[in-house]
Motif scaffolding. Sequence first.
Motif, short mmCIF file in Angstrom:
data_model
loop_
_atom_site.label_atom_id
_atom_site.label_comp_id
_atom_site.label_asym_id
_atom_site.label_seq_id
_atom_site.Cartn_x
_atom_site.Cartn_y
_atom_site.Cartn_z
N ALA A 73 18.84 27.43 49.55
CA ALA A 73 19.60 28.18 48.57
C ALA A 73 21.12 27.86 48.31
O ALA A 73 21.62 27.72 47.33
CB ALA A 73 19.52 29.74 48.41
N SER A 74 21.64 27.62 49.68
CA SER A 74 23.00 27.11 49.55
C SER A 74 23.06 25.74 49.07
O SER A 74 24.13 25.40 48.25
CB SER A 74 23.63 27.26 50.98
OG SER A 74 23.47 28.61 51.58
N LEU A 75 22.36 24.88 49.64
CA LEU A 75 22.24 23.69 49.08
C LEU A 75 22.02 23.73 47.43
O LEU A 75 22.82 22.74 46.81
CB LEU A 75 20.96 22.67 49.55
CG LEU A 75 20.69 21.43 49.13
CD1 LEU A 75 22.12 20.58 49.42
CD2 LEU A 75 19.56 20.87 49.90
N VAL A 79 24.41 21.85 44.70
CA VAL A 79 24.26 20.69 43.93
C VAL A 79 24.15 21.35 42.40
O VAL A 79 24.38 20.33 41.29
CB VAL A 79 22.79 20.17 44.20
CG1 VAL A 79 23.11 19.55 45.49
CG2 VAL A 79 21.86 20.99 44.04
N SER A 80 23.96 22.58 42.05
CA SER A 80 23.86 23.02 40.82
C SER A 80 25.11 22.79 39.78
O SER A 80 25.31 23.30 38.75
CB SER A 80 23.31 24.69 40.63
OG SER A 80 24.09 25.39 41.57
N THR A 167 20.37 31.23 43.57
CA THR A 167 22.05 30.99 43.12
C THR A 167 22.71 31.57 44.49
O THR A 167 23.87 30.84 44.29
CB THR A 167 22.46 31.88 41.94
OG1 THR A 167 22.25 33.09 42.04
CG2 THR A 167 21.78 31.23 40.64
N THR A 168 21.97 32.14 45.11
CA THR A 168 22.89 32.43 46.36
C THR A 168 22.17 32.53 47.71
O THR A 168 20.93 32.59 47.81
CB THR A 168 23.72 33.98 46.22
OG1 THR A 168 22.41 34.95 46.34
CG2 THR A 168 24.23 34.08 44.98
N PRO A 169 22.79 32.43 48.86
CA PRO A 169 21.88 32.50 50.01
C PRO A 169 21.25 33.48 50.32
O PRO A 169 20.11 33.57 50.68
CB PRO A 169 23.20 32.11 51.18
CG PRO A 169 24.08 31.60 50.58
CD PRO A 169 24.03 32.01 49.06
N LEU A 170 21.87 34.79 49.95
CA LEU A 170 21.15 36.04 49.97
C LEU A 170 19.73 35.98 49.17
O LEU A 170 18.81 36.71 49.65
CB LEU A 170 22.16 37.40 49.46
CG LEU A 170 21.47 38.58 49.81
CD1 LEU A 170 20.95 39.02 50.90
CD2 LEU A 170 22.24 39.58 49.20
#
Length: 228
Positions: A73-75, A79-80, A167-170
């Motif tokens: 998700a962080s990646l 890139v988004s 959109t987020t690591p969480l």
Amino acid sequence: MNPTGLDLPPLAAAFIFGLLGGAHCIGMCSGIMSALTFAVPPSMRSPARMVGLVLGYNIGRITSYMLAGALVASLGALVSLAPGVRTAMQWLSSLMLCLMALYIADIWKGLRHIEAVGKRYWKYLEPAGRTLLPVTRPYQALLLGAVWGWLPCGLVYSMLGWSLATTTPLQGAMLMLAFGAGTLPALLVTGIAADQLRGLLQSRSTRWLAALLIIGLALWQLAIMRQG
């Protein structure tokens, strides 16, 4: 507001994916679960100890799923930032859902080709897990589960493809947590109960119903994207 940023339908769907992929999980993880059980000397096989080992293994496994989801998700969030990439990842997410539906319905097993890629790297990680055998302590089971969580698995890779569009690591971690929770029933039951559960999950009607639900979710996600 949901603090994870994920609505209930995606989390529920991720749980269902894990649940219906249980027959696959039994096949891939039954060996290590047997090792957890039979490597313990008979004199030490108290119910409390065995429950602790099984729970430790599964907590470690699901924690690795969550870590992978957060990293992916962080990646995706990084890139988004480029124009148009966010939309492309949402399309990829829906595509992965459809591929997972075909896999569960036993129509197309292409996800196994993705597993072949992971096997190239798994051969370097597997020896670390073997050093923890035989497992006689909960911390060993926890560490072994954390290693085994990176075992090449098409279903896990599909879920990570879905996490890529969060959109987020969480959010990525929570999605993988829901998926991991769904795999628990298949790995916690044993003997006759496992055979009965495997039979239910592998029945054609169950697989087709699950596939239709998954494809419906993919279409729902695309509709939400178009409205946005």
